[in-house]
Design a protein around this motif. Structure first.
Motif, PDB file in Angstrom:
ATOM      1  N   GLU A   8      -9.850 -14.072  54.389  1.00 48.79           N
ATOM      2  CA  GLU A   8      -9.349 -15.450  53.685  1.00 48.79           C
ATOM      3  C   GLU A   8      -9.898 -16.648  54.848  1.00 48.79           C
ATOM      4  O   GLU A   8      -9.265 -16.513  55.960  1.00 48.79           O
ATOM      5  CB  GLU A   8      -8.241 -15.645  53.184  1.00 48.79           C
ATOM      6  N   HIS A  10      -9.904 -20.716  55.520  1.00 49.66           N
ATOM      7  CA  HIS A  10      -9.384 -21.826  55.063  1.00 49.66           C
ATOM      8  C   HIS A  10      -9.642 -22.793  56.218  1.00 49.66           C
ATOM      9  O   HIS A  10      -9.005 -22.601  57.301  1.00 49.66           O
ATOM     10  CB  HIS A  10      -8.150 -21.963  54.313  1.00 49.66           C
ATOM     11  N   GLY A 156     -10.590 -24.106  46.750  1.00 47.82           N
ATOM     12  CA  GLY A 156     -10.517 -22.765  47.463  1.00 47.82           C
ATOM     13  C   GLY A 156      -9.209 -22.719  48.197  1.00 47.82           C
ATOM     14  O   GLY A 156      -8.942 -21.881  48.820  1.00 47.82           O
ATOM     15  N   CYS A 192     -14.634 -20.992  44.773  1.00 49.49           N
ATOM     16  CA  CYS A 192     -14.933 -19.728  45.478  1.00 49.49           C
ATOM     17  C   CYS A 192     -14.826 -20.005  46.908  1.00 49.49           C
ATOM     18  O   CYS A 192     -15.427 -20.973  47.401  1.00 49.49           O
ATOM     19  CB  CYS A 192     -16.330 -19.267  44.980  1.00 49.49           C
ATOM     20  N   TYR A 193     -14.015 -19.371  47.704  1.00 50.48           N
ATOM     21  CA  TYR A 193     -13.903 -19.755  49.113  1.00 50.48           C
ATOM     22  C   TYR A 193     -14.825 -18.559  49.834  1.00 50.48           C
ATOM     23  O   TYR A 193     -14.943 -17.502  49.260  1.00 50.48           O
ATOM     24  CB  TYR A 193     -12.562 -19.977  49.570  1.00 50.48           C
ATOM     25  N   ALA A 194     -15.009 -18.818  51.201  1.00 52.24           N
ATOM     26  CA  ALA A 194     -15.733 -18.033  51.951  1.00 52.24           C
ATOM     27  C   ALA A 194     -15.125 -16.594  52.055  1.00 52.24           C
ATOM     28  O   ALA A 194     -14.057 -16.369  52.256  1.00 52.24           O
ATOM     29  CB  ALA A 194     -16.027 -18.561  53.461  1.00 52.24           C
ATOM     30  N   TYR A 234     -19.518 -23.868  38.582  1.00 48.36           N
ATOM     31  CA  TYR A 234     -19.627 -24.431  40.230  1.00 48.36           C
ATOM     32  C   TYR A 234     -20.745 -25.583  40.114  1.00 48.36           C
ATOM     33  O   TYR A 234     -20.891 -26.319  41.165  1.00 48.36           O
ATOM     34  CB  TYR A 234     -20.040 -23.202  40.910  1.00 48.36           C
ATOM     35  N   GLU A 241     -18.431 -26.942  47.210  1.00 55.55           N
ATOM     36  CA  GLU A 241     -18.176 -25.854  48.228  1.00 55.55           C
ATOM     37  C   GLU A 241     -18.492 -24.332  47.724  1.00 55.55           C
ATOM     38  O   GLU A 241     -18.832 -23.336  48.051  1.00 55.55           O
ATOM     39  CB  GLU A 241     -16.812 -25.786  48.971  1.00 55.55           C
ATOM     40  N   SER A 242     -18.071 -24.212  46.325  1.00 58.24           N
ATOM     41  CA  SER A 242     -18.126 -23.070  45.840  1.00 58.24           C
ATOM     42  C   SER A 242     -19.657 -22.342  45.557  1.00 58.24           C
ATOM     43  O   SER A 242     -19.825 -21.391  45.704  1.00 58.24           O
ATOM     44  CB  SER A 242     -17.409 -23.072  44.444  1.00 58.24           C
ATOM     45  N   ARG A 244     -22.051 -23.001  47.478  1.00 57.41           N
ATOM     46  CA  ARG A 244     -22.469 -22.521  49.065  1.00 57.41           C
ATOM     47  C   ARG A 244     -21.993 -21.003  48.844  1.00 57.41           C
ATOM     48  O   ARG A 244     -22.550 -20.098  49.548  1.00 57.41           O
ATOM     49  CB  ARG A 244     -22.226 -23.537  49.781  1.00 57.41           C
ATOM     50  N   ASN A 245     -20.548 -21.085  49.075  1.00 59.84           N
ATOM     51  CA  ASN A 245     -19.871 -19.872  49.164  1.00 59.84           C
ATOM     52  C   ASN A 245     -20.160 -18.380  48.005  1.00 59.84           C
ATOM     53  O   ASN A 245     -20.337 -17.252  48.628  1.00 59.84           O
ATOM     54  CB  ASN A 245     -18.484 -19.959  49.036  1.00 59.84           C
ATOM     55  N   ASP A 254     -18.151  -7.310  47.397  1.00 58.09           N
ATOM     56  CA  ASP A 254     -16.923  -8.119  47.546  1.00 58.09           C
ATOM     57  C   ASP A 254     -16.075  -6.782  48.398  1.00 58.09           C
ATOM     58  O   ASP A 254     -15.819  -5.910  47.724  1.00 58.09           O
ATOM     59  CB  ASP A 254     -16.285  -8.693  46.397  1.00 58.09           C
TER      60      ASP A 254
END
Length: 284
Positions: A8, A10, A156, A192-194, A234, A241-242, A244-245, A254
Motif C-alpha cells: 500500500e 500513501h 485513496g 484507486c491507489y498505487a 474515475y 489520482e485514480s 493515473r494509478n 493485482d
C-alpha cells in the motif's frame, strides 16, 4: 503460481500490505485445493460475476442426480480468504472501530462518535452482500450473521490510518444480515491507489455480537470492481489520482486478485451521475 501482495502506498510511504508469507501460504494452499476439487471444467461459482457484470450460472442447475450433486457441492466453494491489509480498524492492527458505539449502520459516508465528523465525498455507491451457507450448496442464506466493510476514500486514503484522516472513521460500518442473508451499505466509490486494483474489504462474523466484540471472524475477503465501471467513475471530479494509478494495473496482475477473481468481482450497475449499485454473493 505464487501470490505477491502489493504494498500500500500513501503520501510517498510504502506500507506493508499483508501479514507476510506465513499468512499467505495457508490461504494459497486452501484455494488451490478448492480448484483441484472443483475441476477445470466447472462453470463460475454461485453468485459470482463475470468481467462484463453478468451473473454466472449455478452448477446445481445441471441435469443428473449423483453427478449434479457432486458438481454443485464442488462448485459452491467458500469466498476466497484474503488479507485484511494494514488498515482494518478491527483491533488486529492498532485501532478498533468495531467496539465503538455507532459502528452498526447502513450509511457509512460520515464519521461518527468523537471523531472529526467529516464526510467522504465521491460517486454514490450502494453495496449489497448476500451471505450464504456454502455447506448447503449456497442455497441457504445466513440470517443473523454480520458483515463489517471498509475501504479507502476517493483520494485513496483510509480513515483512522492515513495522514490527514486519522481522526475520521468514515467508510467503515457493520450490519446484521436479514432473512435473505443480505446487508446493504450506502457509501462512495473507492479510489484507486498505487499498487492495488479498486476494492472493498469485508469481514464476515457469525453474529452481530461477535462483530462488535471483534472476535471469531468467519471469513475475510475483498470485493473487486469491473474495469469499465472504474474508468467511468474515475473521469469524475476528485478521482484524478485514480486515473493515473489504474492505468498501470489489471485484475490479472493485482497482488490479491491475480490468482482468480470470479467469486469477488461484483455485479456493478448504474452511472456516475446517479450512482452505482454493487452486489456480490458471499458463500461462507
Amino acid at each position: 503460481m505464487g501470490r505477491h501482495h502489493a504494498d500500500e502506498v500513501h503520501d510517498g510511504e510504502v506500507h506493508e500490505h499483508d501479514r507476510g508469507l506465513s499468512y499467505d501460504l495457508p490461504v494459497l494452499a486452501r484455494r488451490r485445493m478448492i480448484r483441484l476439487m472443483a475441476g477445470a471444467s466447472l462453470v463460475p461459482l454461485v453468485g459470482c460475476t463475470s468481467q462484463d457484470g453478468t451473473s454466472s450460472s449455478s452448477a446445481s442447475s445441471a441435469k443428473g442426480s449423483a453427478s449434479s450433486s457432486a458438481s454443485s457441492s464442488a462448485a459452491c466453494a467458500t469466498i476466497p480468504d484474503e488479507t485484511a491489509g494494514p488498515f482494518p480498524g478491527d483491533g488486529s492492527n492498532g485501532v478498533n472501530v468495531l467496539k465503538e458505539s455507532g459502528v452498526v449502520r447502513s450509511d457509512i459516508r460520515k464519521s461518527f462518535g468523537d471523531s472529526a465528523g467529516g464526510t467522504a465525498e465521491g460517486v454514490p455507491l450502494t453495496v449489497t452482500l448476500t451471505v450464504v451457507d456454502a455447506a448447503s450448496g449456497c442455497g441457504t442464506p445466513k440470517k443473523g450473521a454480520a458483515v463489517y466493510i471498509w475501504h479507502c476514500d476517493r483520494a485513496g486514503d483510509y480513515s483512522l490510518y492515513s495522514e490527514g484522516v486519522t481522526d475520521e472513521n468514515y467508510l467503515r460500518g457493520v450490519q446484521e444480515t436479514d432473512d435473505k442473508g443480505q446487508v446493504t451499505f450506502r457509501s462512495i466509490f473507492p479510489g484507486c491507489y498505487a499498487g492495488r486494483w479498486p476494492h472493498i474489504h469485508f469481514e464476515v462474523y457469525g453474529s452481530l455480537a461477535d462483530a462488535t466484540a471483534a472476535t471469531s471472524i468467519t471469513s475475510t475477503s475483498q470485493l473487486a470492481f469491473p474495469k469499465d465501471v472504474c474508468d467511468t467513475v474515475y473521469a469524475s471530479d476528485g478521482y484524478d489520482e485514480s486515473v493515473r494509478n489504474l492505468a498501470g494495473l489489471s485484475l490479472e496482475t493485482d497482488g490479491i486478485f491475480s490468482d482468480g477473481y470470479d467469486q469477488q468481482l461484483a455485479e456493478t450497475k448504474g452511472s456516475a451521475a446517479e450512482g452505482y449499485t454493487a452486489t456480490l454473493t458471499v458463500p461462507v
